[in-house]
Scaffold this active site. Sequence first.
Site, PDB file in Angstrom:
ATOM      1  N   GLU A 150      -1.192   4.215 -16.204  1.00  8.89           N
ATOM      2  CA  GLU A 150      -0.329   3.630 -17.137  1.00  8.89           C
ATOM      3  C   GLU A 150      -0.243   2.727 -17.869  1.00  8.89           C
ATOM      4  OE1 GLU A 150       1.518   1.799 -13.109  1.00  8.89           O
ATOM      5  OE2 GLU A 150       0.117   3.792 -14.064  1.00  8.89           O
ATOM      6  N   HIS A 191      -3.761   1.682 -11.586  1.00  9.13           N
ATOM      7  CA  HIS A 191      -2.735   2.414 -12.349  1.00  9.13           C
ATOM      8  C   HIS A 191      -2.928   2.708 -13.925  1.00  9.13           C
ATOM      9  CE1 HIS A 191       1.000   0.621  -9.765  1.00  9.13           C
ATOM     10  NE2 HIS A 191       0.257   0.611  -9.286  1.00  9.13           N
ATOM     11  N   CYS A 215      -0.952   5.114  -7.555  1.00  8.81           N
ATOM     12  CA  CYS A 215      -1.021   3.924  -6.605  1.00  8.81           C
ATOM     13  C   CYS A 215       0.638   4.707  -5.230  1.00  8.81           C
ATOM     14  CB  CYS A 215      -0.100   3.228  -7.613  1.00  8.81           C
ATOM     15  SG  CYS A 215      -0.272   1.795  -6.180  1.00  8.81           S
TER      16      CYS A 215
END
Length: 187
Positions: free
Chosen positions: A164, A162, A58
Amino acid sequence: MLDSVAGLVLTGGEDVDPARYGEKRNEKVLSVNPARDATEAALILEAKERGTPVLAICRGIQILNVALGGTLVQDIATQCKTDISHDEDTARDERSHEISVEPGSLIADAIGTEHARVNSFHHQSVKRVAEGMRITARSPDGVIEGMESTDKDWWVMAVQWHPEEMTDSAEPWDRGLFKAFARKLQP
């Protein structure tokens, strides 16, 4: 700092200050952190010099591009023609739009596909790609979703979404990015 690590992960966060790439600040740029920008830019340049592997997520893809001489779209919704909401107001682990990935790229190899659906929480994106980088993923509206280094001695995988937030998803795509980075760090 890089003496104590095998790789560099650049994470999400505030907007990159447009002053770093020579532009006047758009009214949609709400929060910047010039000290963070300066620290991360210095780390990126040193990582490039050393050949330290980089995974950028990001804001990470954005500061990477700016540190290397590229520019950003300051606000996708007002500066780009698109029907896709890149700054979703949904759960962070909800997939929101498709991406197409360049065959044979680091991202394609890591996620195991050339078409995936990703989450999306950003209002900025890469505009002019820095020298030494190449685009390897885009959303259907053309917004850059992934890049990598053209320098074969510097492993860089940069994504706009994202991953994660998606490590518990049924699809292995996002975990594949982290696995590829971890493999690169192995001696």
